[in-house]
Design a protein around this motif. Sequence first.
Motif, PDB file in Angstrom:
ATOM      1  N   UNK A  86       0.850  -1.179   0.000  1.00 30.24           N
ATOM      2  CA  UNK A  86       0.000   0.000   0.000  1.00 30.24           C
ATOM      3  C   UNK A  86       0.889   1.232   0.000  1.00 30.24           C
ATOM      4  N   UNK A  87       0.633   2.158  -0.897  1.00 31.05           N
ATOM      5  CA  UNK A  87       1.396   3.403  -0.964  1.00 31.05           C
ATOM      6  C   UNK A  87       0.585   4.504  -0.300  1.00 31.05           C
ATOM      7  N   UNK A  88       1.199   5.206   0.637  1.00 32.51           N
ATOM      8  CA  UNK A  88       0.487   6.226   1.399  1.00 32.51           C
ATOM      9  C   UNK A  88       1.184   7.560   1.229  1.00 32.51           C
ATOM     10  N   UNK A  89       0.443   8.584   0.840  1.00 27.52           N
ATOM     11  CA  UNK A  89       1.004   9.916   0.668  1.00 27.52           C
ATOM     12  C   UNK A  89       0.529  10.871   1.742  1.00 27.52           C
ATOM     13  N   UNK A  90      -0.377  10.467   2.584  1.00 31.50           N
ATOM     14  CA  UNK A  90      -0.892  11.340   3.637  1.00 31.50           C
ATOM     15  C   UNK A  90      -1.358  10.493   4.805  1.00 31.50           C
ATOM     16  N   UNK A  91      -1.517  11.146   5.984  1.00 32.40           N
ATOM     17  CA  UNK A  91      -2.036  10.450   7.143  1.00 32.40           C
ATOM     18  C   UNK A  91      -3.515  10.201   6.904  1.00 32.40           C
ATOM     19  N   UNK A  92      -3.831   9.030   6.434  1.00 35.42           N
ATOM     20  CA  UNK A  92      -5.196   8.722   6.030  1.00 35.42           C
ATOM     21  C   UNK A  92      -5.443   7.237   6.256  1.00 35.42           C
ATOM     22  N   UNK A  93      -6.596   6.774   5.766  1.00 33.85           N
ATOM     23  CA  UNK A  93      -6.933   5.366   5.903  1.00 33.85           C
ATOM     24  C   UNK A  93      -6.053   4.544   4.964  1.00 33.85           C
ATOM     25  N   UNK A  94      -5.112   3.810   5.531  1.00 35.20           N
ATOM     26  CA  UNK A  94      -4.131   3.081   4.738  1.00 35.20           C
ATOM     27  C   UNK A  94      -4.779   2.024   3.855  1.00 35.20           C
ATOM     28  N   UNK A  95      -5.863   1.435   4.318  1.00 37.85           N
ATOM     29  CA  UNK A  95      -6.458   0.312   3.584  1.00 37.85           C
ATOM     30  C   UNK A  95      -7.679   0.724   2.748  1.00 37.85           C
ATOM     31  N   UNK A  96      -7.878   2.025   2.550  1.00 37.99           N
ATOM     32  CA  UNK A  96      -9.043   2.482   1.789  1.00 37.99           C
ATOM     33  C   UNK A  96      -9.029   1.903   0.366  1.00 37.99           C
ATOM     34  N   UNK A  97     -10.180   1.359  -0.065  1.00 39.46           N
ATOM     35  CA  UNK A  97     -10.352   0.893  -1.430  1.00 39.46           C
ATOM     36  C   UNK A  97      -9.785  -0.473  -1.740  1.00 39.46           C
ATOM     37  N   UNK A  98      -9.226  -1.154  -0.742  1.00 41.85           N
ATOM     38  CA  UNK A  98      -8.670  -2.471  -1.013  1.00 41.85           C
ATOM     39  C   UNK A  98      -9.774  -3.528  -1.093  1.00 41.85           C
ATOM     40  N   UNK A  99      -9.568  -4.528  -1.934  1.00 44.53           N
ATOM     41  CA  UNK A  99     -10.556  -5.575  -2.158  1.00 44.53           C
ATOM     42  C   UNK A  99     -10.332  -6.742  -1.204  1.00 44.53           C
ATOM     43  N   UNK A 100     -11.436  -7.283  -0.664  1.00 45.17           N
ATOM     44  CA  UNK A 100     -11.361  -8.386   0.275  1.00 45.17           C
ATOM     45  C   UNK A 100     -12.222  -9.548  -0.215  1.00 45.17           C
ATOM     46  N   UNK A 101     -11.632 -10.409  -0.997  1.00 49.80           N
ATOM     47  CA  UNK A 101     -12.292 -11.636  -1.431  1.00 49.80           C
ATOM     48  C   UNK A 101     -13.706 -11.439  -1.903  1.00 49.80           C
ATOM     49  N   UNK A 102     -14.611 -12.249  -1.397  1.00 52.62           N
ATOM     50  CA  UNK A 102     -16.004 -12.236  -1.838  1.00 52.62           C
ATOM     51  C   UNK A 102     -16.739 -10.970  -1.429  1.00 52.62           C
ATOM     52  N   UNK A 103     -16.157 -10.191  -0.501  1.00 54.00           N
ATOM     53  CA  UNK A 103     -16.824  -8.985  -0.032  1.00 54.00           C
ATOM     54  C   UNK A 103     -16.426  -7.743  -0.822  1.00 54.00           C
ATOM     55  N   UNK A 104     -15.523  -7.868  -1.768  1.00 55.46           N
ATOM     56  CA  UNK A 104     -15.108  -6.732  -2.578  1.00 55.46           C
ATOM     57  C   UNK A 104     -14.557  -5.610  -1.729  1.00 55.46           C
ATOM     58  N   UNK A 105     -15.013  -4.392  -1.993  1.00 50.15           N
ATOM     59  CA  UNK A 105     -14.536  -3.216  -1.247  1.00 50.15           C
ATOM     60  C   UNK A 105     -15.549  -2.771  -0.198  1.00 50.15           C
ATOM     61  N   UNK A 106     -16.476  -3.635   0.175  1.00 49.59           N
ATOM     62  CA  UNK A 106     -17.530  -3.247   1.119  1.00 49.59           C
ATOM     63  C   UNK A 106     -16.979  -2.741   2.447  1.00 49.59           C
ATOM     64  N   UNK A 107     -15.849  -3.287   2.888  1.00 45.87           N
ATOM     65  CA  UNK A 107     -15.296  -2.893   4.190  1.00 45.87           C
ATOM     66  C   UNK A 107     -14.277  -1.772   4.086  1.00 45.87           C
ATOM     67  N   UNK A 108     -13.994  -1.294   2.877  1.00 47.36           N
ATOM     68  CA  UNK A 108     -12.949  -0.273   2.708  1.00 47.36           C
ATOM     69  C   UNK A 108     -13.379   0.842   1.762  1.00 47.36           C
ATOM     70  N   UNK A 109     -14.694   1.058   1.613  1.00 50.05           N
ATOM     71  CA  UNK A 109     -15.182   2.056   0.651  1.00 50.05           C
ATOM     72  C   UNK A 109     -15.458   3.409   1.278  1.00 50.05           C
ATOM     73  N   UNK A 110     -15.162   3.574   2.570  1.00 52.07           N
ATOM     74  CA  UNK A 110     -15.361   4.854   3.239  1.00 52.07           C
ATOM     75  C   UNK A 110     -16.757   5.061   3.774  1.00 52.07           C
ATOM     76  N   UNK A 111     -17.660   4.116   3.576  1.00 51.45           N
ATOM     77  CA  UNK A 111     -19.044   4.222   4.059  1.00 51.45           C
ATOM     78  C   UNK A 111     -19.137   3.487   5.392  1.00 51.45           C
ATOM     79  N   UNK A 112     -19.199   4.268   6.453  1.00 45.77           N
ATOM     80  CA  UNK A 112     -19.103   3.681   7.786  1.00 45.77           C
ATOM     81  C   UNK A 112     -20.365   2.940   8.235  1.00 45.77           C
ATOM     82  N   UNK A 113     -21.488   3.277   7.657  1.00 44.92           N
ATOM     83  CA  UNK A 113     -22.732   2.632   8.093  1.00 44.92           C
ATOM     84  C   UNK A 113     -23.590   2.174   6.930  1.00 44.92           C
ATOM     85  N   UNK A 114     -22.997   2.077   5.750  1.00 41.99           N
ATOM     86  CA  UNK A 114     -23.689   1.553   4.574  1.00 41.99           C
ATOM     87  C   UNK A 114     -22.750   0.585   3.857  1.00 41.99           C
TER      88      UNK A 114
END
Length: 445
Positions: free
Chosen positions: A14-42
């Motif tokens: 993961x390449x990080x250019x700012x103090x931010x969510x390091x794992x934003x947008x990463x894909x997780x198997x069958x769940x895709x990007x559901x856990x890393x899309x920035x939507x905390x309650x959706x």
Amino acid sequence: MKIPLVLVCFTGTVLVDALENIIFGQTFGIYGTNLTDGLRHDSCITVNQSTALEIIFNLGKEYSFESIAIYFKESNISYISIADDISSTWRPFYDKIPSEVVFLGQRESNSVKVNINSNELFTVCEVEAIGCEKGRYGENCTVCDFPANCEICDVTDGSCYRCQSNFTGTNCLQENDNLLLGKRDLFHQNFYTSNTHQYGLDNVLLTDGKVEKPLCQKLEGYPTSFSAIVSFRDLLNIKMINVFMLFENIPNDENITLDIYVYAYGSGYNSRGTFNLSSDELYKIPFEMNTYIIYTGIENTYPDIPLSGSVYMCEMEVKGCLSGYYGTTCTRCNHSGCAADFCHSLDGSCVCASNNFDVTTCPEGVLCKSGWFGKYCDQRCSNHCNVSYECYQGNGTCIGGCADGWTSDRCDQGKTRNHNANSWLYIELTFDRFYEGVHRNFQKS
């Protein structure tokens, strides 16, 4: 019943250019990007009943995390834990159904591991890991510039977060004897509170050297007791246990006390202290022991009435050195004459390993090796004892008296012998020093 495990894993750099969510947008198997899309309650995922969900982020290099957060929509979880390269931190839940769980405190690791356990259905929406690549800090993840004795910088402001093992202080210029600082010498640790339930305490926040209230942990309710079990990689020579706590709105009652006791697991050795509560205090418990495992119990005692106020657990310190070293600068023990392979944590004297370090009641042969005596077991028993070099370890008195021609408790003085015809006088000046025999011939007049 065995709980099935759902394992979701991401591997990559993961390449990080700012103090931010390091794992934003990463894909997780069958769940895709559901856990890393920035939507905390959706865009959530629902996990079936009686399931443990383990999410692993393998990042490819080491990062410093400011915080790790997990967000839920509908949940009734039993506990949640995160892990770094040294230990895991777990947080159980009994009465509350959390919508978010945030782990504060800086952590360094090349992965993020989140484990969620529940006996009922739960819905998790987002996982965030805020930070920079190790050695960088701030909004732009700027390269740190820290003192020579600093090991890692603070990911938020660039100051020194943790010094190298022998140092402490803002500029890492002070000698460090806190073996818990930064979890450096730990193998495992488990902090928890207990009343009717167990509440996990964050290991990182209790060993980061910071006692400011925002980084202290408020205990749920007003627990009557809580405890910590700490295991170390190496045998340690410990001299003091320090516990830093905060109390808010506690009644001014002298009957409310704090009882802290510490013991070395498996040895029977313990130490304790009783204190009156104050608004904030550093409680110090002398604890002179060589051990791998320490158990610390803290109990609040007060009349059987509801007690208002709040308790915060801030920091725990284990003061001492590695086994074989002693004092504030961790000087190597000189224990060649000691029976044990370690020494007293404060002054380097020999210790009674089989009797809880109590040298006053130490059995013979347990404090000093055979033939030696004294506080440091550095004095040689006399070879003029009835049995050569056999003496009591405390004072050097010969066991079984002296050999013929010698006297005193330590058999280091020669006797004077008179004869009718001749008198020969032998004088032993001092044992273990150069001595000379002096003889004279006296003729009767």
